[in-house]
Design an enzyme around this catalytic site. Sequence first.
Site, PDB file in Angstrom:
ATOM      1  N   CYS A  37       0.831  -1.206   0.000  1.00 30.57           N
ATOM      2  CA  CYS A  37       0.000   0.000   0.000  1.00 30.57           C
ATOM      3  C   CYS A  37       0.866   1.258   0.000  1.00 30.57           C
ATOM      4  O   CYS A  37       0.353   2.372  -0.072  1.00 30.57           O
ATOM      5  CB  CYS A  37      -0.922   0.024   1.211  1.00 30.57           C
ATOM      6  SG  CYS A  37      -1.952  -1.425   1.369  1.00 30.57           S
ATOM      7  N   CYS A 107      -2.822   8.835   5.884  1.00 34.25           N
ATOM      8  CA  CYS A 107      -1.549   8.884   6.617  1.00 34.25           C
ATOM      9  C   CYS A 107      -1.803   9.165   8.092  1.00 34.25           C
ATOM     10  O   CYS A 107      -1.168   8.585   8.976  1.00 34.25           O
ATOM     11  CB  CYS A 107      -0.633   9.973   6.054  1.00 34.25           C
ATOM     12  SG  CYS A 107      -0.193   9.726   4.329  1.00 34.25           S
TER      13      CYS A 107
END
Lengths: 147, 318
Positions: A37, A107
């Site tokens: 990812c 994030c």
Amino acid sequence: MAYSDKVIDHYNNPRNVGQLDKSSTEVGTGLVGAPECGDVMRLQIRVNPETQVIEEAKFKTFGCGSAIASSSLATEWIKGRTVDDALTVKNTEIVKELSLPPVKIHCSVLAEDAIRAAIGDWKKKNTAAETTEASNESEAAPETMTK
Amino acid sequence: MYRERGDHIITQVTEHKAVLDTCKRLEKHGFRVTFLPVNADGLIDLGDLARAIDEKTILVSIMAANSEIGVLQPIAEIGKLCHERGVLFHTDAVQAVGKIPVDVIADNIDALSLSGHKIYGPKGVGALYVRRRNPRVQVAAQMDGGGHERGMRSGTLNVPGIVGLGKACEIAQAEMASEAARLGALRDRLKNKLETELDFIHINGSMEHRLPGNLNASFLYVEGESLLMGINDVAVSSGSACTSASLEPSYVLKALGLGDEVAHSSIRFGLGRFNTEAEVDYVAAKVVDIVKKLRELSPLYEMAKEGIDLSKVQWAAH
């Protein structure tokens, strides 16, 4: 991709980079994300057993600048706080502090996950240590990863 | 125009989206499209192509040079095979024209696309070569009105664009041999410097069949976007520029069999007419510096150095 000044600052001067002895009962380790990812964060904490205060926090991150900045900021924020207090850190606060664009919100989510995983690991170790004090050594280092 | 003759088109997986998306649209209109695979070097297998051609195949479209990895497909062999089998051959030569010799007659090319901006010409002008005989290629009019450009594309011609494209071709032709040698040497210099200074580096695509000015490398355990951030004074790209709006790893690199994590770590370096040896040295030093710095930050690099097999780790993907 335009980065905020704070993201650039954390990228250029990441805080609290490194590792702690993951076999120590005072240390909790969280490893979240996946290489495929494009993001992997490892966040570690060293907790004072008396006060439950996170005295040290370290990270290493494979990921974009926003991922690096989110995890660097997370270590700064949780240091000096109690474990329970650190669990109140929200990804939205990270988004706000770093001015992350929508495509980079994941994030901040990952950084929050990393905090929870590290604290979860520490809690697991310490409840295990309390119940079976004799097997401290083997219980002390549960791998965050299997196999 | 060729619909009565057949409904089958052959292309391959690392084509530019301009070809892939067009083929996907044609599929919706009832055409059958075969997307040939490529090997680890990025090359198609001529045997695969020969086997894919059936009595209903009307067109083969295979690019001359790839935009991301610079790999050169065996165009002359493909052209020969297509003509033996009576199938039209189109090549997207946007990346190849002006950089390597392309000969539509010798290579049996029936249609060829090229673009001005890739050869230092004006943006917004390109050309489609359409073979006039042996065989005569017929193209449906893109628009009607006036019959310009042999009726295929009516409308007043963009004379400044056309002249600019012509001049760009002339200059590229004149400089091609010396420029290819110069860029190939610069590219190899860059590659050698990176490989000498860094471990865990992977070059993507064939080095033998490749444009002289292209280098595509994966710096394992470092994420491409963070690497770009550290070399923001250098115009390189991670993934492909055309699709960089998405955070998906490059479909071209994945077609070579690279894992997502390796594709995420890739950088394309493109060298051109105005690059110098000093610039190459600067870029190499800077990339080495940033990769080392980011690997200090990388839990994956630390684990790899400790001998942990990352493919065996159970990742908590989210």
